[in-house]
Motif scaffolding. Structure first.
Motif, short mmCIF file in Angstrom:
data_model
loop_
_atom_site.label_atom_id
_atom_site.label_comp_id
_atom_site.label_asym_id
_atom_site.label_seq_id
_atom_site.Cartn_x
_atom_site.Cartn_y
_atom_site.Cartn_z
N UNK A 1 34.12 -9.86 85.07
CA UNK A 1 32.69 -8.86 86.05
C UNK A 1 33.26 -8.55 87.33
N UNK A 2 34.93 -8.54 87.29
CA UNK A 2 35.11 -7.66 88.39
C UNK A 2 34.86 -6.16 88.32
N UNK A 3 35.62 -5.93 87.17
CA UNK A 3 35.04 -4.29 87.71
C UNK A 3 33.79 -3.78 88.29
N UNK A 4 33.10 -4.79 87.97
CA UNK A 4 30.87 -4.14 88.27
C UNK A 4 31.45 -4.90 89.70
N UNK A 5 31.45 -5.90 90.20
CA UNK A 5 31.71 -6.38 91.55
C UNK A 5 32.46 -5.44 92.75
N UNK A 6 34.07 -4.79 91.99
CA UNK A 6 34.57 -4.16 92.51
C UNK A 6 34.28 -3.11 92.65
N UNK A 7 33.69 -2.10 91.92
CA UNK A 7 33.29 -1.13 92.00
C UNK A 7 31.66 -0.98 92.45
N UNK A 8 31.17 -2.01 92.81
CA UNK A 8 29.25 -1.69 92.59
C UNK A 8 29.21 -0.98 93.69
N UNK A 9 29.89 -0.28 94.91
CA UNK A 9 29.21 0.62 95.56
C UNK A 9 29.83 1.92 95.79
N UNK A 10 30.74 2.17 94.92
CA UNK A 10 31.98 3.25 94.65
C UNK A 10 30.37 4.28 94.28
N UNK A 11 30.74 5.23 95.40
CA UNK A 11 30.29 6.40 95.28
C UNK A 11 30.40 7.82 93.78
N UNK A 12 31.04 7.40 93.61
CA UNK A 12 31.01 7.79 91.82
C UNK A 12 30.74 7.22 90.68
N UNK A 13 30.06 5.97 90.67
CA UNK A 13 29.57 5.70 89.77
C UNK A 13 28.41 5.62 89.63
N UNK A 14 27.79 6.39 88.55
CA UNK A 14 26.46 6.67 88.34
C UNK A 14 25.95 5.23 87.78
N UNK A 15 24.20 4.90 87.87
CA UNK A 15 23.73 3.49 87.46
C UNK A 15 23.97 3.72 86.64
N UNK A 16 24.16 4.55 85.38
CA UNK A 16 23.85 4.08 83.88
C UNK A 16 25.09 3.37 84.06
N UNK A 17 26.10 3.38 84.20
CA UNK A 17 27.00 2.70 84.20
C UNK A 17 27.50 1.77 84.76
#
Length: 241
Positions: free
Chosen positions: A101-117
């Motif tokens: 689960x760590x990647x999702x929580x760590x990158x949850x606000x990254x502007x370069x990651x799209x909703x589908x990802x």
């Protein structure tokens, strides 16, 4: 015999499936509360909405009598959800969640990651890691073997697969993703829910077989956690606009 008596009590006309389905209702209520708390663009919120739809669909199937063994189906669904909610609680308490689960929580606000990802990374963590452990949790809880849960596992899996298609349709950014050279197309092609589900079932059976060997079972769980987390980090690779 005790297992059959519990099931009979849960499905007795005087009780109805609503009694055993209360666990699903509680999970749905918690996810709705989380949805109201988080910003809509938050990556965990994106996954939460997807999972909320899945849980509501399972609840509708329970109410419609689609599961022959209601106790097993609801227990599996709730134990499954508790794994995700435990990760949410860990982060809220400034504790480290499982590696998956760590990647999702760590990158949850990254502007370069799209909703589908975000959605697929959450599904990857939950199916790739949590589902196998939820099967084992369920077997211990209601006193059965994994083979006794296979029908319920498959039915829940069918719901997940159907909703994955809906997720891709709703969150797909546009027709350009079908271009072979598009980075998102490449990421989507590298992961399959059906393969993850099949792997989860095999892992659950292996963990159950190793229940008398806690050291080996713990090592398998740890390696699974790390491997699924690595896949999640790949799925969350920031992409150019």
């Amino acid at each position: 015999m005790a297992r059959l008596e519990r099931l009979a009590e849960c499905t007795h006309p005087a009780h109805g499936v609503d009694v055993v389905a209360r666990g699903v209702d509680a999970v749905v209520a918690r996810m709705r509360a989380l949805d109201r708390t988080w910003p809509r663009r938050d990556g965990v919120a994106v996954f939460n909405r997807v999972y909320l739809a899945v849980t509501q669909e399972v609840g509708r199937h329970v109410g419609a009598g689609a599961f022959e063994d209601v106790e097993a189906a609801v227990t599996l669904d709730v134990r499954f959800a508790q794994r995700y909610l435990a990760a949410v609680d860990a982060v809220a308490a400034d504790r480290c969640p499982p590696a998956c689960w760590r990647p999702l929580f760590q990158l949850r606000r990254h502007p370069g990651v799209r909703p589908l990802q975000f959605a697929l990374a959450g599904v990857n963590a939950h199916i790739g890691h949590d589902l196998a452990l939820a099967v084992v949790d369920t077997c211990r809880s209601i006193g059965c073997e994994p083979a006794d849960l296979e029908d319920e596992f498959d039915r829940v899996g069918d719901i997940l697969v159907s909703l994955e298609e809906r997720v891709r349709e709703e969150l797909m950014p546009g027709p350009d993703v079908f271009q072979v050279a598009d980075p998102l197309t490449h990421l989507l092609g590298s992961w399959s829910l059906e393969r993850a589900r099949d792997s989860a079932w095999s892992t659950a059976r292996a963990l159950w077989a190793l229940r008398q060997f806690p050291g080996l079972a713990g090592e398998l769980r740890e390696r699974l956690d790390g491997a699924v987390g690595l896949v999640g980090r790949m799925l969350l690779t920031p992409l150019p606009d």
